[in-house]
Design a protein around this motif. Structure first.
Motif, short mmCIF file in Angstrom:
data_model
loop_
_atom_site.label_atom_id
_atom_site.label_comp_id
_atom_site.label_asym_id
_atom_site.label_seq_id
_atom_site.Cartn_x
_atom_site.Cartn_y
_atom_site.Cartn_z
N VAL A 102 0.85 -1.19 0.00
CA VAL A 102 0.00 0.00 0.00
C VAL A 102 0.88 1.24 0.00
CG1 VAL A 102 -1.72 1.35 1.25
CG2 VAL A 102 -1.90 -1.14 1.21
N LEU A 103 0.70 2.08 -0.99
CA LEU A 103 1.42 3.35 -1.07
C LEU A 103 0.55 4.43 -0.44
CD1 LEU A 103 2.70 3.10 -4.77
CD2 LEU A 103 3.89 2.44 -2.66
N ALA A 104 1.04 4.99 0.65
CA ALA A 104 0.32 6.04 1.37
C ALA A 104 1.31 7.12 1.77
CB ALA A 104 -0.38 5.45 2.60
N THR A 105 2.06 7.58 0.78
CA THR A 105 3.19 8.48 1.03
C THR A 105 2.79 9.94 1.18
OG1 THR A 105 3.54 8.41 -1.37
CG2 THR A 105 4.95 7.02 -0.02
N GLY A 106 1.51 10.25 0.99
CA GLY A 106 1.04 11.60 1.27
C GLY A 106 1.59 12.65 0.33
N ALA A 107 1.74 13.85 0.86
CA ALA A 107 2.19 14.99 0.06
C ALA A 107 3.17 15.82 0.86
CB ALA A 107 0.99 15.84 -0.38
N ALA A 108 3.94 16.64 0.15
CA ALA A 108 4.94 17.50 0.78
C ALA A 108 4.59 18.96 0.53
CB ALA A 108 6.33 17.20 0.22
N PRO A 109 4.91 19.86 1.47
CA PRO A 109 4.62 21.28 1.26
C PRO A 109 5.30 21.81 0.00
CG PRO A 109 5.24 20.86 3.53
CD PRO A 109 5.52 19.60 2.77
N SER A 122 6.90 25.79 7.27
CA SER A 122 5.79 25.05 6.70
C SER A 122 5.05 24.35 7.82
CB SER A 122 6.29 24.04 5.66
OG SER A 122 7.23 23.15 6.25
N LEU A 123 3.89 23.78 7.51
CA LEU A 123 3.10 23.09 8.52
C LEU A 123 2.44 21.87 7.89
CD1 LEU A 123 2.02 22.89 11.35
CD2 LEU A 123 0.21 24.52 10.76
N ARG A 124 3.18 20.77 7.92
CA ARG A 124 2.68 19.52 7.39
C ARG A 124 2.86 18.37 8.38
NH1 ARG A 124 -1.05 17.92 3.70
NH2 ARG A 124 -0.61 15.81 2.99
N SER A 125 4.03 18.35 9.01
CA SER A 125 4.37 17.26 9.94
C SER A 125 4.39 17.77 11.38
CB SER A 125 5.73 16.68 9.58
OG SER A 125 6.75 17.65 9.83
N LEU A 126 4.48 16.84 12.31
CA LEU A 126 4.61 17.23 13.71
C LEU A 126 5.93 17.95 13.94
CD1 LEU A 126 3.61 17.26 16.59
CD2 LEU A 126 4.35 14.88 16.85
N THR A 127 6.97 17.55 13.22
CA THR A 127 8.25 18.27 13.30
C THR A 127 8.07 19.72 12.88
OG1 THR A 127 9.54 16.26 12.89
CG2 THR A 127 10.61 18.36 12.43
N GLY A 230 -0.01 25.22 -0.31
CA GLY A 230 -0.35 23.99 -1.01
C GLY A 230 0.71 22.91 -0.88
N VAL A 231 0.38 21.74 -1.45
CA VAL A 231 1.25 20.58 -1.33
C VAL A 231 1.42 19.91 -2.69
CG1 VAL A 231 0.64 20.15 1.07
CG2 VAL A 231 -0.70 19.06 -0.75
N THR A 232 2.44 19.05 -2.77
CA THR A 232 2.71 18.26 -3.97
C THR A 232 2.71 16.79 -3.59
OG1 THR A 232 4.09 20.02 -4.88
CG2 THR A 232 4.38 17.81 -5.81
N PRO A 233 1.93 15.96 -4.29
CA PRO A 233 1.87 14.53 -3.94
C PRO A 233 3.24 13.86 -4.07
CG PRO A 233 0.06 15.13 -5.41
CD PRO A 233 1.00 16.31 -5.38
N ASN A 234 3.54 12.97 -3.12
CA ASN A 234 4.81 12.23 -3.13
C ASN A 234 4.65 10.95 -3.99
OD1 ASN A 234 6.18 14.01 -1.34
ND2 ASN A 234 5.15 13.05 0.39
N SER A 235 4.62 11.12 -5.28
CA SER A 235 4.35 10.01 -6.19
C SER A 235 5.56 9.60 -7.02
CB SER A 235 3.19 10.36 -7.12
OG SER A 235 3.44 11.56 -7.82
N ASP A 236 6.75 10.10 -6.69
CA ASP A 236 7.93 9.81 -7.51
C ASP A 236 8.26 8.32 -7.53
OD1 ASP A 236 8.16 12.46 -8.10
OD2 ASP A 236 9.81 12.86 -6.72
#
Length: 383
Positions: A102-109, A122-127, A230-236
């Protein structure tokens, strides 16, 4: 299923939901979640709200022992390649076999491509959220770039901490292009009620050490800058493996199956067929990611399930909660109905309800969700 079991790449809502759904139907096969995130799986919605305000530190998706009780393993590392022919993922020189993936890699800012853009948080992860909250602790002024729901939520949360906040966006009103001017006015009122100053019809030209220069030559003081652009899907990984990808999204059917055998995708990276809509839909909402992950995990365990229902989400701007449900591919007409302490916006296309936005109108939200799926008209004329 063999000892290879299920491998999931990504520890967000889609990945964890896939693991949970799979385990419900298969008690024995190994389940492994691969993640680059240093933190245990967490809820993302509170990051721009309660967590940023400093009113909670508890954002864990599940208690610490939840994964161990279900024999779900968390592995930290970077997946460098997918071998969909031999059913394996590569982590550098190491290989990990899978029966189902299962690919569930989400997106990056999305990076802010202006001079000084690297200064923006940025505000995407807990870090990211920790860094932003720490920066807010000593800040007196802030600029939030982008008036989507995350930008509005974060701007309101910063203002509620006593910071002077400017929310900068190219639209006259927040989300006017997406939701219309009536909704834009109401969202503006909710944002500014928290103390935020909305600055529309302009963009950021440059970010300095303690200021932001706008296209209209105005300069705004800013001890911190947040880019919510916005974000960009991590589909590479999927693209490199030869999976079918369109506009950076992995194409899947209603069962979350990709173009490769035994490989599924869910969440922000998926362009998934929705059974009720009768077409493929892209969503970026937390609950929909979890719903898709549940479908992927159950399907990997051999169950016949599909993704359905109208996508939707809730957004908290200060103390106000907005609820939105829509197919997400536009509308022709909208009508706002004001209530004593809230409002409803109905959206139609070709005489059929395709979206609903509410504030303090839960009955309308529930009704709207049903009508969107049924393909009926709005309960009040929309013209």
């Amino acid at each position: 299923m063999s000892a290879a079991g299920l491998v999931i790449i990504g520890s967000g809502p889609a990945g964890v939901a896939a693991a949970e759904a799979f385990r419900e139907h298969d008690a024995d096969a190994p389940v492994r979640i691969m993640t680059e995130d240093p933190d245990p799986p967490y809820e993302r919605p509170p990051l721009s709200k309660e967590y940023l305000r400093g009113t909670t530190d508890d954002v864990a998706l599940h208690p610490a022992d939840w994964f161990a009780e279900r024999s779900i393993e968390l592995h930290r590392g970077t997946v460098t390649e997918l071998d969909v022919t031999d059913h394996a993922i590569l982590l550098g020189d190491d290989r990990m076999a899978y029966d189902a993936l299962v690919l569930a890699t989400g997106a990056a800012p999305r990076p802010l491509l202006v001079p000084g853009g690297e200064r923006a948080l940025s505000l995407r992860s807990l870090t990211d959220a920790r860094r932003l909250r720490e920066a807010a602790t000593g800040a007196k002024t802030a600029v939030v770039i982008g008036a989507g729901f995350i930008g509005c939520e974060a701007a309101a949360s910063l203002a509620m901490r006593g910071i002077t906040v400017h929310l900068v966006a190219p639209d006259t009103l927040p989300q006017e292009k997406r939701l219309g001017s009536d909704a834009g006015h109401r969202i503006t009122d909710l944002v500014t009620a928290t103390g935020v100053r909305y600055v529309g019809n302009t963009s950021v030209r440059e970010i300095g050490s303690h200021s932001v220069l706008l296209d209209d030559e105005r300069t705004i003081e800013a001890d911190l800058v947040l880019a919510a652009t916005g974000v960009t899907p991590n589909s590479d990984l999927a693209r490199a493996a030869g999976l079918r990808v369109e506009n950076s999204l992995i194409v899947v059917d209603g069962h979350m199956r990709t173009s490769a055998d035994d490989v599924y995708a869910a969440g922000d990276i998926a362009l998934a067929h929705n059974a009720d809509a009768g077409r493929a839909i892209a969503v970026e909402h937390w609950q929909d990611a979890a719903d898709q992950g549940e479908v992927a995990g159950a399907r990997a365990a051999g169950r016949t399930v599909s993704w359905s229902g109208a996508p939707g989400f809730w957004s908290d701007i200060g103390d106000a909660t907005l609820k939105y449900s829509a197919w997400g591919d536009g509308y022709e007409h909208s009508r706002i109905v004001d209530h004593d302490d809230g409002f409803t916006v109905w959206y139609e296309r070709d005489g059929v309800l395709v979206g609903v936005l509410t504030h303090n109108a839960d009955d309308d939200y529930d009704l709207g969700g049903r009508l969107i799926v049924e393909g009926g008209p709005a309960p009040t004329p929309v013209r």
